[in-house]
Motif scaffolding. Structure first.
Motif, PDB file in Angstrom:
ATOM      1  N   GLN A  54       0.851  -1.186   0.000  1.00 45.63           N
ATOM      2  CA  GLN A  54       0.000   0.000   0.000  1.00 45.63           C
ATOM      3  C   GLN A  54       0.887   1.236   0.000  1.00 45.63           C
ATOM      4  O   GLN A  54       1.436   1.623   1.035  1.00 45.63           O
ATOM      5  CB  GLN A  54      -0.925  -0.002   1.216  1.00 45.63           C
ATOM      6  N   PRO A  55       1.039   1.904  -1.140  1.00 54.41           N
ATOM      7  CA  PRO A  55       1.973   3.035  -1.233  1.00 54.41           C
ATOM      8  C   PRO A  55       1.645   4.198  -0.307  1.00 54.41           C
ATOM      9  O   PRO A  55       2.546   4.954   0.082  1.00 54.41           O
ATOM     10  CB  PRO A  55       1.853   3.470  -2.703  1.00 54.41           C
ATOM     11  N   SER A  56       0.382   4.368   0.060  1.00 52.62           N
ATOM     12  CA  SER A  56       0.039   5.512   0.904  1.00 52.62           C
ATOM     13  C   SER A  56       0.626   5.403   2.309  1.00 52.62           C
ATOM     14  O   SER A  56       0.742   6.413   3.011  1.00 52.62           O
ATOM     15  CB  SER A  56      -1.482   5.653   1.007  1.00 52.62           C
ATOM     16  N   GLU A  57       1.015   4.189   2.738  1.00 53.39           N
ATOM     17  CA  GLU A  57       1.621   4.037   4.065  1.00 53.39           C
ATOM     18  C   GLU A  57       3.002   4.703   4.131  1.00 53.39           C
ATOM     19  O   GLU A  57       3.218   5.588   4.949  1.00 53.39           O
ATOM     20  CB  GLU A  57       1.695   2.561   4.452  1.00 53.39           C
ATOM     21  N   PRO A  58       3.968   4.307   3.286  1.00 59.15           N
ATOM     22  CA  PRO A  58       5.267   4.985   3.354  1.00 59.15           C
ATOM     23  C   PRO A  58       5.192   6.438   2.894  1.00 59.15           C
ATOM     24  O   PRO A  58       6.057   7.256   3.256  1.00 59.15           O
ATOM     25  CB  PRO A  58       6.163   4.163   2.428  1.00 59.15           C
ATOM     26  N   LEU A  59       4.160   6.786   2.105  1.00 61.18           N
ATOM     27  CA  LEU A  59       4.020   8.172   1.650  1.00 61.18           C
ATOM     28  C   LEU A  59       3.883   9.128   2.839  1.00 61.18           C
ATOM     29  O   LEU A  59       4.285  10.291   2.756  1.00 61.18           O
ATOM     30  CB  LEU A  59       2.815   8.293   0.715  1.00 61.18           C
ATOM     31  N   LYS A  60       3.326   8.646   3.947  1.00 59.42           N
ATOM     32  CA  LYS A  60       3.212   9.492   5.138  1.00 59.42           C
ATOM     33  C   LYS A  60       4.596   9.919   5.632  1.00 59.42           C
ATOM     34  O   LYS A  60       4.828  11.099   5.931  1.00 59.42           O
ATOM     35  CB  LYS A  60       2.470   8.744   6.247  1.00 59.42           C
ATOM     36  N   LEU A  61       5.508   8.948   5.729  1.00 62.30           N
ATOM     37  CA  LEU A  61       6.860   9.277   6.187  1.00 62.30           C
ATOM     38  C   LEU A  61       7.607  10.104   5.150  1.00 62.30           C
ATOM     39  O   LEU A  61       8.397  10.994   5.505  1.00 62.30           O
ATOM     40  CB  LEU A  61       7.631   7.995   6.492  1.00 62.30           C
ATOM     41  N   LEU A  62       7.364   9.824   3.873  1.00 66.74           N
ATOM     42  CA  LEU A  62       8.031  10.611   2.829  1.00 66.74           C
ATOM     43  C   LEU A  62       7.564  12.060   2.874  1.00 66.74           C
ATOM     44  O   LEU A  62       8.365  12.989   2.651  1.00 66.74           O
ATOM     45  CB  LEU A  62       7.744  10.001   1.454  1.00 66.74           C
ATOM     46  N   LEU A  63       6.277  12.290   3.147  1.00 66.32           N
ATOM     47  CA  LEU A  63       5.788  13.657   3.283  1.00 66.32           C
ATOM     48  C   LEU A  63       6.437  14.343   4.482  1.00 66.32           C
ATOM     49  O   LEU A  63       6.845  15.513   4.390  1.00 66.32           O
ATOM     50  CB  LEU A  63       4.267  13.646   3.440  1.00 66.32           C
ATOM     51  N   VAL A  64       6.531  13.622   5.593  1.00 66.97           N
ATOM     52  CA  VAL A  64       7.169  14.186   6.784  1.00 66.97           C
ATOM     53  C   VAL A  64       8.623  14.549   6.484  1.00 66.97           C
ATOM     54  O   VAL A  64       9.105  15.645   6.844  1.00 66.97           O
ATOM     55  CB  VAL A  64       7.084  13.183   7.961  1.00 66.97           C
ATOM     56  N   ALA A  65       9.349  13.643   5.820  1.00 68.80           N
ATOM     57  CA  ALA A  65      10.756  13.900   5.504  1.00 68.80           C
ATOM     58  C   ALA A  65      10.887  15.102   4.562  1.00 68.80           C
ATOM     59  O   ALA A  65      11.774  15.951   4.737  1.00 68.80           O
ATOM     60  CB  ALA A  65      11.378  12.658   4.870  1.00 68.80           C
ATOM     61  N   TYR A  66      10.014  15.168   3.561  1.00 73.00           N
ATOM     62  CA  TYR A  66      10.057  16.295   2.624  1.00 73.00           C
ATOM     63  C   TYR A  66       9.808  17.618   3.358  1.00 73.00           C
ATOM     64  O   TYR A  66      10.550  18.597   3.177  1.00 73.00           O
ATOM     65  CB  TYR A  66       9.021  16.114   1.522  1.00 73.00           C
TER      66      TYR A  66
END
Length: 805
Positions: free
Chosen positions: A164-176
Motif C-alpha cells: 500500500q503506497p500511501s503508508e510509506p508516503l506518510k513518512l516521505l511527506l514528513v521527511a520532505y
C-alpha cells in the motif's frame, strides 16, 4: 548502559509474549474444561519469528548505535509481537503472513541501522523520494487492487503479495516537509512564500488520496502537514486553518462519498441500526464491554465477531481478551513511544532532524488516536491501521521505519542539541497527544466498566449465546420440581431444551438469533449464574475461564398438571387463563394462546413477528382487554347497584389496582385507555382484583419465580416485587363474594362481556368463597371471542381441579 536497559526491556517483552502464547495454546482446554482437546500450537512459530527478529536487531543496535534511546525498539517490538499473536489467534493464515512481513522488517531494519545518523540522504533527495511515493500512489488509480477482492483499490501487487503506497508516503511527506523547512527557515521568508511550495505538494498528495476515497489517510496527511508547519513556525493559525479544512473535507465527503456518509451516520447514532450499517462499531463497543476490567483471557473471547478484527478493529479485539488493564497498558506503551520521540526531537543536533523526529512522532500519535478513537466511538471510523499491531505488511514496515528514524536521530554521541528558541510547539504537541491518549483510556473505561454490564445484556450481543454453549444454563422447574426448560449436551454444544412448549409465551426462550423472552429474559442473571453465586465464584470463573459460572436453577409457582389442563381447554382459541392463590399471590396457571414451540425457532422465528394471531405475546400479563361488564362485581362492592359517575368509576379502578401495572418477575403491561375512554387491563390485573373478593378484601402481590437454588444456602426464596394492598373492608368483600355464589357450589363466579376493535371479549372470573378452609383461589379467563359457555367451562373446571388435586 543503554544496551543493558534495552536488553532487559526486550526480556520483559519476551516473557509477556511467551505467556500470551502459552495461554492461547491452552485456551481450548480452558474453554472446554478438559485436557482432551486439540491444542493450538501454530502461534509458537510467530513467537519464534519474533524472537529471531528481536535478538538479531538488538545485537545490531548494540554494535552500531551505542547511544540510542533504549526504550524505542523494545516498545515497538512488544507491540508488534502482541499484534502478530492477536492476528494469528484470529486467523492463522494472516498471522503467518504478518510473521513473514516481520522478517522482511528485520532485514530492512538491520540494513537501516547502517545508515548515517545525519539522515542527510533524506534531506538531499527529498523531491525524488516524495515524487516516487506520489507516483506509486497515483499508479493505484490505474493498477490498484484490493486483496479482499472488493472495496477501495489502494494496493499494488498480485499473487498474494501486496503493498500500500500511501503508508510509506506518510513518512516521505514528513521527511520532505522537514527537509524543505529546515532549508528555508534560516532565510527568514514571510509565511506564504515559505509554505506555498509545501502546500502545493501536500495538496497533490491529499487529492490523490481523495480520488482513492481514502479519507482516513488524507486526514492524517492534513494533520501531519499542520503539525510540522506549526513546529517549524510556531504559528497557531495553521492549526485553525487545518481544522477548517478537515471539517470541510468531512462535510464534502458526507454528501459526495457513500462510505463516508455511512461512517459518520454510524458514529453519530450507532444504536439506530445496530445490525445494519452500525454493526461494526456496535460490535466493537460490545467487545470492549465484554472485556471488562481484566479481559476474557487470550484465546477465550469472541473478537472475531467484530468485522475486520485483525486490522481496523484490532484494538477492540485486544480489549475483549485483555480488558481495561491490557488496553491501558497498550496506550501507555504508545505514550512511551511518543514521549521518547519528542525527546529525540528536542535533543536533535539540527533543525532537519528535529522537525523529522517531531513529524514521525506526530504520525504515530495521530494514527494511533484515529484508530483507537474510532474503535471507542470517540471519532468516526477512518479505516487506518493501528501502528505495529494491525495486520498489514505495508503498515508494519512503515511503522518500524519510523522507529528506525527516531532511533538514528536519538543516537548522537558528541553532538550538542541545536538551539530551540521556541520549544512551546513541541510541548503543545506532547500535551495534545497525551490528552488524546488519556481521553482514549477514559473512554475505554467508560465502555468496559461503567456501561459494560448493561451493554452485555443487549439482544444484539451474540457473545451471551456463545457462552451459553459452553456453560450450562440453570433449569426452570415447576412447583413440584418438574423441569420446564432445561439444558442438555456437553461443553461447547449445550442447547436449551423446552420440555413443555405450550408455556413458550410465559417462560420464553433463549436463542442465539432471536435472543431471549419471558422468564428466560427476566431471570437471566440467575439462570446464567451471575446472581445468586458468591462474588468470589463469579470472579474466579471470569478470571480462569473468561465466562460466568454454571447457572442456578429456579423454581416457579406454576403447576404443570393444572397448566396442562388449562392449555388443553384453550387449544384452538385466543386468550388467556390465570389461576392464582388469592392469599400468597402464587400463580399456579398462566396460559396464553395461541402459543408456539420454541424448539422450532430456527424454522418459524421469522414468521412469528408477522403472525396476526401474535403468539409471541404473553396475553396473561401483556394482553390488554377492555374491562367491559367484568367491572360490575367491583362496582357493587364499593357502591352497590347504583349507576356510577365518572369519578366514582375512577375510584373503583384505583381501589382495585386497575390503574397500575403489576410488579412481577416478568414483563407486564400497564393499563391503557382507548379513544372512547374505555379502560383496557390485563388478565393478571383482573386476577389480583378478584383475589380481594376471595381473601377478605386483601389483594396479594403476584409471584411466579419462587426460589433459586444457590450453592451455599440451597433453595433461597425470591420475595415478591410488589406489596399486598387492602382493596376493601372484609365484610364488603365477603358480602360481594356471597352475592356472586354459584348455587350449590363453594365458589363465586361472574361472566362479563366487552367489545374491542379487534374482537369481542368474554371475561369469566371465579374464586373460592371467603369461608373456604384451604388456600383461597381465583381463576380469570379472557377469551377473544363471544363464547360464554367455553369461558365458564374453562374457569369452573380449572377451579374444581385445583380444589380437588
Amino acid at each position: 548502559m543503554n544496551r543493558v536497559i534495552q536488553g532487559r526491556l526486550l526480556k520483559l517483552a519476551a516473557v509477556f509474549l511467551f505467556l500470551q502464547t502459552l495461554i492461547i495454546t491452552l485456551a481450548p482446554a480452558v474453554r472446554l474444561r478438559t485436557w482432551e482437546v486439540d491444542y493450538r500450537w501454530s502461534q509458537w512459530l510467530a513467537l519464534l519469528a519474533w524472537g529471531l527478529f528481536a535478538v538479531l536487531v538488538h545485537l545490531f543496535i548494540s554494535s552500531r548505535l551505542p547511544d540510542v534511546d533504549p526504550y524505542l525498539f523494545p516498545a515497538a517490538a512488544l507491540l508488534s509481537g502482541w499484534g502478530i499473536l492477536t492476528v494469528w489467534r484470529l486467523d492463522a493464515g494472516f498471522g503467518a503472513r504478518q510473521a513473514l512481513w516481520l522478517l522482511v522488517v528485520m532485514i530492512v531494519f538491520v540494513f537501516g541501522l547502517g545508515l548515517p545518523t545525519t539522515l542527510e540522504f533524506l534531506r538531499k533527495y527529498k523531491y525524488l523520494l516524495l515524487s516516487g511515493g506520489l507516483l506509486l500512489t497515483a499508479l493505484t488509480l490505474i493498477f490498484g487492487t484490493n486483496p479482499a477482492g472488493y472495496g477501495p483499490r489502494l494496493w499494488l501487487g498480485c499473487c498474494g503479495v501486496y503493498f500500500q503506497p500511501s503508508e510509506p508516503l506518510k513518512l516521505l511527506l514528513v521527511a520532505y516537509l522537514a527537509a524543505y523547512l529546515a532549508d528555508k527557515l534560516p532565510v527568514k521568508l514571510s509565511a506564504f512564500p515559505l509554505i506555498y511550495p509545501t502546500l502545493l505538494v501536500s495538496g497533490i498528495a491529499i487529492l490523490l488520496l481523495l480520488f482513492q476515497r481514502d479519507l482516513g489517510t488524507a486526514s492524517i496527511f492534513v494533520a501531519l502537514y499542520t503539525v510540522i508547519i506549526y513546529l517549524a513556525t510556531g504559528r497557531r493559525r495553521t492549526i485553525l486553518i487545518s481544522a477548517v479544512i478537515l471539517i470541510f473535507m468531512g462535510f464534502a465527503g458526507y454528501y459526495l462519498v457513500d462510505i463516508i456518509r455511512l461512517r459518520l451516520d454510524s458514529w453519530s447514532n450507532p444504536w439506530s441500526d445496530p445490525v445494519g450499517d452500525s454493526y461494526q462499531i456496535i460490535q466493537s463497543i460490545l467487545a470492549i464491554a465484554n472485556g471488562g476490567l481484566e479481559g476474557r483471557g487470550p484465546g477465550l473471547g469472541s473478537p472475531a465477531l467484530v468485522p475486520v478484527a485483525i486490522s481496523d478493529f484490532i484494538f477492540a479485539a485486544l480489549a475483549e481478551e485483555t480488558g481495561l488493564i491490557g488496553t491501558v497498558g497498550l496506550i501507555a506503551i504508545f505514550g512511551m513511544i511518543l514521549i521518547r520521540g519528542l525527546r529525540a526531537a528536542l535533543f536533535a543536533p539540527d533543525m532537519f532532524r528535529r522537525l523529522l523526529a517531531g513529524g514521525v512522532t506526530a504520525y504515530f500519535g495521530i494514527q494511533a488516536l484515529l484508530i483507537i478513537g474510532g474503535n471507542l466511538r470517540l471519532l468516526p471510523l477512518t479505516g487506518v491501521t493501528l501502528p505495529f499491531l494491525s495486520y498489514g505488511g505495508s503498515s508494519l514496515l512503515t511503522s518500524f521505519i519510523g522507529v528506525l528514524i527516531l532511533m538514528l536521530i536519538s543516537n548522537h554521541l558528541e553532538e550538542e542539541p541545536a538551539p530551540l528558541p521556541k520549544p512551546q510547539p513541541y510541548f503543545a504537541l506532547g500535551i495534545f497527544l497525551s490528552l488524546g491518549l488519556f481521553t482514549a483510556a477514559l473512554a475505554n473505561g467508560w465502555w468496559a466498566v461503567v456501561r459494560g454490564p448493561d451493554l452485555l445484556t443487549r439482544p444484539d450481543n451474540p457473545r451471551r449465546m456463545i457462552e451459553d454453549s459452553y456453560v450450562p444454563r440453570g433449569i426452570l422447574f415447576d412447583r413440584t420440581n418438574a423441569p420446564i426448560n432445561t439444558t442438555e449436551g456437553e461443553t461447547g454444544s449445550y442447547t436449551r431444551v423446552y420440555k413443555y412448549p405450550d408455556l413458550a409465551a410465559v417462560v420464553g426462550y433463549n436463542h442465539p438469533i432471536y435472543s431471549q423472552s419471558g422468564l428466560e429474559a427476566s431471570l437471566d442473571e440467575y439462570l446464567r449464574g451471575l446472581r445468586g453465586n458468591p462474588s468470589t465464584i463469579i470472579w474466579w470463573n471470569h478470571l480462569l475461564y473468561g465466562m460466568a459460572p454454571e447457572g442456578l436453577d429456579v423454581r416457579l409457582s406454576l403447576d404443570l398438571s393444572l397448566q396442562s389442563r388449562a392449555d388443553e381447554m384453550m387449544l384452538g382459541h385466543r386468550g388467556a387463563v390465570i389461576l392464582l392463590n388469592a392469599q400468597t399471590g402464587e400463580i399456579y396457571v398462566m396460559s396464553s394462546h395461541p402459543t408456539f414451540n420454541p424448539s422450532h425457532l430456527n424454522e418459524i422465528g421469522a414468521r412469528l413477528n408477522k403472525d396476526p394471531n401474535k403468539p409471541l405475546i404473553n396475553r396473561a400479563v401483556q394482553g390488554l382487554y377492555p374491562i367491559g361488564a367484568m367491572i360490575e362485581p367491583f362496582e357493587q362492592a364499593l357502591y352497590g347497584n347504583k349507576t356510577l359517575t365518572e369519578d366514582e368509576l375512577q375510584t373503583v379502578y384505583e381501589t382495585f389496582g386497575f390503574k397500575r401495572a403489576p410488579l412481577l418477575r416478568i414483563q407486564a403491561a400497564g393499563p391503557v385507555t382507548d379513544s372512547e375512554n374505555n379502560l383496557h387491563i390485563s388478565p393478571l390485573q383482573a386476577a389480583l382484583a378478584s383475589a380481594a373478593l376471595s381473601n377478605h378484601g386483601s389483594a396479594p402481590a403476584p409471584r411466579i419465580a419462587m426460589a433459586v437454588n444457590t450453592p451455599n444456602e440451597g433453595w433461597v426464596v425470591l420475595p415478591a416485587l410488589g406489596t399486598p394492598f387492602e382493596a376493601l373492608q372484609a365484610p364488603a368483600a365477603d358480602g360481594t363474594a356471597q352475592a356472586l355464589r354459584v348455587s350449590g357450589q363453594n365458589y363465586w363466579a361472574h361472566l362479563g362481556y366487552a367489545e374491542s376493535e379487534e374482537s369481542p371479549v368474554t371475561w369469566f372470573i371465579t374464586g373460592t368463597l371467603p369461608n373456604w378452609q384451604a388456600s383461597p383461589l381465583v381463576v380469570v379467563v379472557a377469551l377473544e371471542e363471544n363464547n360464554a359457555p367455553l369461558a365458564q367451562r374453562i374457569g369452573q373446571e380449572l377451579l374444581v381441579d385445583a380444589l380437588s388435586p
